[in-house]
Structure formats: C-alpha cells, structure tokens
Design an enzyme around this catalytic site. Structure first.
Site, short mmCIF file in Angstrom:
data_model
loop_
_atom_site.label_atom_id
_atom_site.label_comp_id
_atom_site.label_asym_id
_atom_site.label_seq_id
_atom_site.Cartn_x
_atom_site.Cartn_y
_atom_site.Cartn_z
N SER A 92 11.89 13.56 26.34
CA SER A 92 10.83 14.00 27.25
C SER A 92 11.31 15.06 28.23
O SER A 92 10.55 15.50 29.09
CB SER A 92 10.29 12.80 28.02
OG SER A 92 11.27 12.30 28.91
N THR A 209 8.57 12.32 31.33
CA THR A 209 9.05 13.22 32.36
C THR A 209 10.03 12.40 33.15
O THR A 209 9.97 11.17 33.10
CB THR A 209 7.85 13.64 33.24
OG1 THR A 209 6.98 14.46 32.47
CG2 THR A 209 8.25 14.39 34.49
N THR A 227 10.71 18.03 33.10
CA THR A 227 10.04 17.60 31.86
C THR A 227 10.13 18.65 30.76
O THR A 227 10.32 19.84 31.04
CB THR A 227 8.54 17.34 32.15
OG1 THR A 227 7.94 16.68 31.04
CG2 THR A 227 7.78 18.62 32.41
N ARG A 237 1.95 26.53 27.67
CA ARG A 237 1.26 25.49 28.46
C ARG A 237 2.21 24.99 29.57
O ARG A 237 3.37 24.70 29.33
CB ARG A 237 0.86 24.33 27.56
CG ARG A 237 0.20 23.15 28.29
CD ARG A 237 1.17 22.05 28.62
NE ARG A 237 0.53 20.87 29.20
CZ ARG A 237 1.19 19.86 29.75
NH1 ARG A 237 2.50 19.88 29.81
NH2 ARG A 237 0.55 18.84 30.25
N VAL A 238 1.69 24.91 30.77
CA VAL A 238 2.47 24.38 31.89
C VAL A 238 1.79 23.10 32.37
O VAL A 238 0.57 23.07 32.54
CB VAL A 238 2.55 25.42 33.04
CG1 VAL A 238 3.21 24.81 34.26
CG2 VAL A 238 3.31 26.66 32.58
N THR A 260 4.56 11.10 36.31
CA THR A 260 4.77 11.30 34.87
C THR A 260 3.44 11.00 34.19
O THR A 260 2.64 10.22 34.71
CB THR A 260 5.86 10.37 34.31
OG1 THR A 260 5.46 9.01 34.49
CG2 THR A 260 7.20 10.56 34.99
N GLY A 261 3.25 11.58 33.02
CA GLY A 261 2.01 11.32 32.29
C GLY A 261 1.18 12.59 32.12
O GLY A 261 1.70 13.69 32.30
N1 ASP Z 1 3.61 15.25 33.06
C1 ASP Z 1 4.16 15.94 31.93
C2 ASP Z 1 3.33 17.13 31.64
O1 ASP Z 1 2.10 17.03 31.64
C3 ASP Z 1 4.28 15.16 30.69
C4 ASP Z 1 4.53 13.72 30.81
O2 ASP Z 1 4.97 13.20 31.81
O3 ASP Z 1 4.29 13.02 29.83
O4 ASP Z 1 3.87 18.14 31.33
#
Ligand code: ASP
Length: 357
Positions: A92, A209, A227, A237-238, A260-261
C-alpha cells in the site's frame, strides 16, 4: 525544522510549550461507546503517537525511540514511516506498492508540523521510494506545499534521492493478472493460479496507506501520511494522502489527524481537518473521528458508492491525537486495528466503526 529554518520563515517562537493536561487513554473496542471519563493522568512531557495498523510496532517504536534521543518528532515519524515505505511486503506504500493501470507505481505523501504551521507534500511521484522524506524536504526547503509528478521527482533527485524501480515481482504479477481478467474481449489470458503470488485477488481494489501523528515532549503536534494510492488507479490520480485537510491535518492548538481508505470520500469532506476542528471543540479524538465519518456517510449519495443495504461500500479510517495526548481512531467499518505508542509501550487497539465489520 531547525531554528535557522524558523528564522528564515520569520517564525517567532512563542515561549514555553503549553503544559500537558491530564488525559484519558480510552481503550476503544469494536463496540463503540462514548469516550469514557478521563482515567489516566499523562505526565507533562510525555510523548504519544497514533497510527494506522500497518505502522506495525516498529515504525511507532522507532519514532518514539529517535525522539527520545533528540530527533524532532516529525523527523522521527518520517523515519518510522520510511520503514513501511521500504518494506516490499506492504503493498500500500513505497517499494512494492500496487501500481497504477499502466503498471507504474505512483506515490503520494504529506507532512505537517504544528509548531510552525507548515506542511509539505508530493503527489504522483515515480521511482522514489520514500515520498514521506521528500514531503519533509518540500516543507523545509521550499515555500510551497505540494509538488507533483516529474517536478516532485526532479526535486527529490536534486536532494540526492536515488531513482529505483518500485514495481516488485509480486506487484507486477498482480497488475498483469488484473489486466488479464478485466475483460474477455481482449487478447490477454490470465496465468494459472499456481503461478500467481499468494492471495493475488485480495490485492484487487486494495486500499491502504500509512499514517502516524504524534505529540512531542514539548507539547507540539505533527504528522505524516504516505501511500501508493488505490490499486490500478488511473495514471495521475491523486488521493487524499498529500492533500492537507483531507489525508492529514495538524493544528498545535487542537490536535492532529490522518486517514487511510477511500481518498475521494475524504477529499470531498475535508476529513482530517474536520476531525481536528471537532477536537478543538473539546471532542475526544475517537468521537471527533466518528463525527467526520458521519459526514462522509451523508455525502455518500450516489448508488455506485453504496452497498445493496445503502451503506458506503468503502472503508475509511481516521487516526487522531489531541493536544492533551489523548488518542483515538474510528472506521467506516469496524474489525480493524490502529496502533499507538506512549510511555506504556506500543500496542494495537481495536478500531470501532460506524458499521459492523
Ligand atoms: N487513502 C489512499 C488514497 O485514496 C488509499 C488508501 O488508504 O487505501 O490514495
């Protein structure tokens, strides 16, 4: 940030750090209850860290240990985050991160320092495995908040970072498998399961992340988020991680939060900023994180973002610490853990969620 940096920016130190107040160390469970009365008196000068589960013990412990030996807490946190970025088995972030749809690993990271009110970030940076360290240099050696793509990479190289291929064999095989199973109307055939890395399908739609925020021995807050973003994202993509106010926010007068997420849900709702604002009103970090997630649910109106039962179909978690050193975390869905570290050691704590796991 060194004193020289501070004077370069005209920052005036404002006397002694605020005394650390008594604080509660609320042991959360997956069955969430409102924050318990304050039970644990935290000594003045106590260092405390909170972070995502994948910081594992080592990242938080390293940050704690380095700060104990005199490293500014933000630098120590970044060193801790670097251990996760360097770990090829964490898909991740950093080396071994799941690539974009072209098979290229693109990384995002941010740092923020409550003492100075400054932040730094990089987005869509390629071939540099420690974006958290580059974000720290953006904060420290530029007057900017965010560098992206080739500019971010060039900046990193100017500061001596080495270019390297971040796509590990496992991640490349997962990407190939994703491409080969996207459609039966193209000319790619998937490999037999036996030839694939273990659990490769579990990597599809992977979210992950690394985040860590902390309170230093002088009562200042700081944080870092790093991340590789969403698996197989559209190039360029950001996510939320490098966006100050979304994937990270720090205010020395209130608290620090990171996430995270699903980044898109967080960017739209200014998640970490909202968590910090709730802590400013006196909310416990756990309650503050919960409040921000309720806002995310309110904003999740489109069917393609909802499960059949109408709940969001994605995970999003916040990690928070307030100026008293109280820590907490809350997820859209329960069933995961977060990490914390203080004078009682490093531990993983169950993370409550708005919905069952
Ligand atoms: N938050 C991160 C993003 O959207 C990805 C993640 O944490 O799963 O880039």
């Amino acid at each position: 940030m060194t004193e020289a940096d501070l004077s370069r920016r005209g920052f005036l130190a404002t006397g002694a750090a605020a005394a650390l107040a008594t604080t509660a160390c609320v042991q959360t469970t997956t069955t969430w209850k409102p924050a318990a009365p304050e039970v644990l008196v935290r000594r003045q000068g106590t260092v405390c860290l909170v972070g995502s589960q994948n910081t594992k013990k080592r990242a938080l412990e390293l940050a704690y240990e380095l700060h104990g030996k005199g490293t500014p807490l933000l630098d120590a946190i970044v060193k801790g985050i670097n251990t996760v970025e360097d770990d090829p088995s964490d898909h991740s972030v950093g080396l071994g991160g799941i690539p974009n749809e072209d098979g290229v690993v693109e990384l995002d990271a941010s740092v923020m320092d409550g003492r100075t009110g400054l932040s730094g970030a990089v987005a869509s940076i390629q071939d540099i495995k420690n974006p958290a360290s580059v974000a720290l240099l953006v904060m420290r050696y530029t007057d900017h908040c965010l560098l992206v793509g080739p500019g971010a990479k060039q900046f990193a190289k100017h500061h001596g970072f080495k270019e390297e291929n971040l796509l590990t064999d496992d991640a490349r095989e997962a990407w190939l498998h994703w491409k080969a199973t996207l459609s039966d109307k193209d000319d790619r055939f998937p490999k037999e399961t036996a030839l694939l890395p273990k659990d490769v399908k579990a990597w599809f739609g992977i979210t992950g992340t690394v985040n860590c925020c902390g309170l230093d021995k002088d009562g200042h807050l700081s944080g870092c988020t790093s991340t590789s973003g969403l698996a197989f994202k559209i190039p360029g993509r950001v996510g939320d991680s490098p966006i100050i106010g979304a994937g990270l926010y720090v205010d020395d007068d209130a608290g620090a939060a990171g996430s995270t997420g699903r980044g898109e849900a967080n960017i739209i709702t200014l998640g970490s900023g909202m968590v910090v604002e709730a802590m400013r009103r006196g909310a416990h970090p756990t309650d503050a994180a919960k409040e921000a997630l309720e806002r995310v649910v309110r904003f999740t109106k489109m069917k393609h973002l909802q499960r059949a039962d109408g709940k969001p179909d994605f995970q999003l978690k916040f990690y928070a610490i307030d100026k008293k050193g109280r820590t907490g975390s809350f997820g859209m869905f329960a069933g995961e853990q977060y990490a914390m570290c203080d004078e009682h050691g490093t531990r993983l704590v169950d993370c409550p969620g708005l919905f069952g796991g």
